[in-house]
Design an enzyme around this catalytic site. Structure first.
Site, mmCIF file in Angstrom:
data_model
loop_
_atom_site.group_PDB
_atom_site.id
_atom_site.type_symbol
_atom_site.label_atom_id
_atom_site.label_comp_id
_atom_site.label_asym_id
_atom_site.label_seq_id
_atom_site.Cartn_x
_atom_site.Cartn_y
_atom_site.Cartn_z
ATOM 1 N N GLU A 1 0.839 -1.200 0.000
ATOM 2 C CA GLU A 1 0.000 0.000 0.000
ATOM 3 C C GLU A 1 0.870 1.244 0.000
ATOM 4 O O GLU A 1 2.000 1.231 0.496
ATOM 5 C CB GLU A 1 -0.869 0.040 1.262
ATOM 6 C CG GLU A 1 -1.814 -1.109 1.412
ATOM 7 C CD GLU A 1 -2.505 -1.074 2.767
ATOM 8 O OE1 GLU A 1 -2.292 -0.117 3.538
ATOM 9 O OE2 GLU A 1 -3.257 -2.022 3.056
ATOM 10 N N CYS B 1 3.283 8.391 1.596
ATOM 11 C CA CYS B 1 3.690 7.399 2.594
ATOM 12 C C CYS B 1 3.849 6.086 1.838
ATOM 13 O O CYS B 1 2.873 5.541 1.323
ATOM 14 C CB CYS B 1 2.635 7.287 3.684
ATOM 15 S SG CYS B 1 3.059 6.097 4.973
ATOM 16 N N CYS C 1 4.992 -7.200 7.250
ATOM 17 C CA CYS C 1 6.042 -6.794 8.183
ATOM 18 C C CYS C 1 6.206 -7.880 9.234
ATOM 19 O O CYS C 1 5.218 -8.454 9.710
ATOM 20 C CB CYS C 1 5.684 -5.467 8.858
ATOM 21 S SG CYS C 1 6.962 -4.846 9.982
ATOM 22 N N CYS D 1 4.091 -5.351 15.601
ATOM 23 C CA CYS D 1 3.546 -4.361 16.536
ATOM 24 C C CYS D 1 2.049 -4.633 16.709
ATOM 25 O O CYS D 1 1.314 -4.784 15.728
ATOM 26 C CB CYS D 1 3.772 -2.952 16.010
ATOM 27 S SG CYS D 1 5.514 -2.533 15.791
ATOM 28 N N CYS E 1 -0.697 -2.447 14.863
ATOM 29 C CA CYS E 1 -0.485 -2.157 13.439
ATOM 30 C C CYS E 1 -1.053 -3.275 12.578
ATOM 31 O O CYS E 1 -0.741 -4.450 12.775
ATOM 32 C CB CYS E 1 1.016 -2.005 13.176
ATOM 33 S SG CYS E 1 1.448 -1.827 11.434
ATOM 34 N N CYS F 1 -1.392 1.857 8.002
ATOM 35 C CA CYS F 1 -0.617 0.895 7.219
ATOM 36 C C CYS F 1 -1.196 -0.505 7.301
ATOM 37 O O CYS F 1 -1.436 -1.028 8.385
ATOM 38 C CB CYS F 1 0.825 0.861 7.722
ATOM 39 S SG CYS F 1 1.598 2.475 7.783
#
Length: 348
Positions: free
Chosen positions: A95, A108, A115, A119, A122, A339
């Protein structure tokens, strides 16, 4: 990605010159292609009319010009935020977001598909890691929006590597991409227009400091309490807060540049006056700025964003310790611009 062809955006100018030499062509042809790709924003050999037709044909056979394909774009109600989901050549998703401000057009962009940091708040972290992006796939995101803005007689002013992924776990490709986008003979965006955001990969923060670039550094901090940060950001167990702050001080001392601390305010979790005092104590004396961000809600995290009133109180505490602070305006909440949110929905 097509294994038979080289993605042209992955190549530096010397590498492109070597490719043209292999084709029996003079090196100045590479510079013509370079200008066409990065300055006039061409997307295929056929559009590069400064080249002979037979050379355009050879380029089409040798190089891929298609790094990513837009799958879906969604726009906020105020038309100030546009989020685009892209498919890479191997089918993985990334994205990128375009944000319109009064005098800025900020992108961004992603550095990885998914990932591996995990986290808790997220959406990308909730997906897990698919793979690193190549430098060309990172570059291609910027060029995509640059073309879009050019149609509006507008241009990219800022790029933040804060999208999907941990940039410092794909350090070399991220730096190669930014160097190409910064190169005055290529895209030519000023170095101080770029910001790299990391959760705190300490060895790479030090490498970045030693590199001596003018790119900005942002640290995704969110708390200075080790136990809480380890719950929010598991890699804190490897790179704890005390060591991370030391690395940030090393960066500031080495570069004389400011570091930005990003702090997602979560109601009742990390937004108290005591939390603000602890943060101030940890970072005082450093050239820095704190960017407070009321939490972007995600489906995999049950907590709520801090109220605007509490965010203001938190900011006032920091300012009372002479620590510069701003409360970031949340953008694109109704289109889930945080994100990974769109990719996660599409994958389902």
């Amino acid at each position: 990605m097509n294994s038979q062809k080289t993605l042209i955006y992955d190549l530096s100018l010397p590498e492109l010159e070597a490719q043209f030499k292999a084709l029996g062509e003079p090196s100045f042809r590479a510079k013509q292609v370079w200008v066409a790709l990065y300055q006039t924003l061409r997307t295929s050999p056929d559009e590069i009319t400064t080249l002979p037709k037979n050379l355009r044909k050879k380029m089409g056979e040798r190089f891929s010009f298609q790094a990513l394909t837009p799958v879906r774009a969604i726009e906020s109600k105020d038309r100030q935020t546009v989020k685009t989901l892209f498919s890479l050549e191997d089918g993985h998703l990334i994205e990128a977001v375009l944000m319109y401000y009064d005098d800025r057009r900020t992108l961004c962009i992603s550095s990885q598909s998914g990932c591996g940091i995990g986290c808790s708040f997220c959406a990308t972290g909730q997906m897990g890691l698919n793979r690193d992006l190549s430098s060309g796939e990172i570059v291609a995101q910027v060029l995509y929006f640059a073309r879009q803005l050019a149609e509006e007689d507008d241009h990219v002013t800022n790029v933040v590597v804060m999208g999907m992924g941990e940039p410092f776990l794909n350090y070399d490709n991220v730096m190669d991409a930014l160097d190409r986008l910064n190169n005055p003979d290529a895209f030519g965006l000023g170095a101080r227009r770029f910001t790299i955001s990391t959760v705190g990969i300490i060895p790479k923060i030090r490498t970045f400091a030693d590199a001596g670039t003018q790119y900005n550094l942002a640290i995704s901090l969110h708390t200075v309490d080790d136990d809480l940060r380890s719950r929010l950001i598991p890699i804190n167990k490897v790179y704890p807060v005390g060591d991370l702050i030391k690395a940030c001080r090393y960066y500031v001392n080495k570069t004389s540049r400011r570091v930005t601390f990003e702090y997602a305010l979560i109601a009742g979790v990390n937004d108290s006056v005591e939390d603000a005092e602890a943060l101030a104590k940890k970072i005082r004396g450093m050239i820095c700025h704190v960017n407070l961000i009321p939490l972007n809600p995600t489906k995999g995290f049950d907590e709520a964003p801090t109220s605007s009133e509490q965010a203001s109180v938190f900011c006032e505490v920091l300012e009372s310790h002479n620590i510069p602070c701003t409360i970031r305006i949340r953008r694109g909440i109704e289109i889930e611009a945080g994100c990974g949110q769109l990719a996660a929905e599409y994958t389902k």
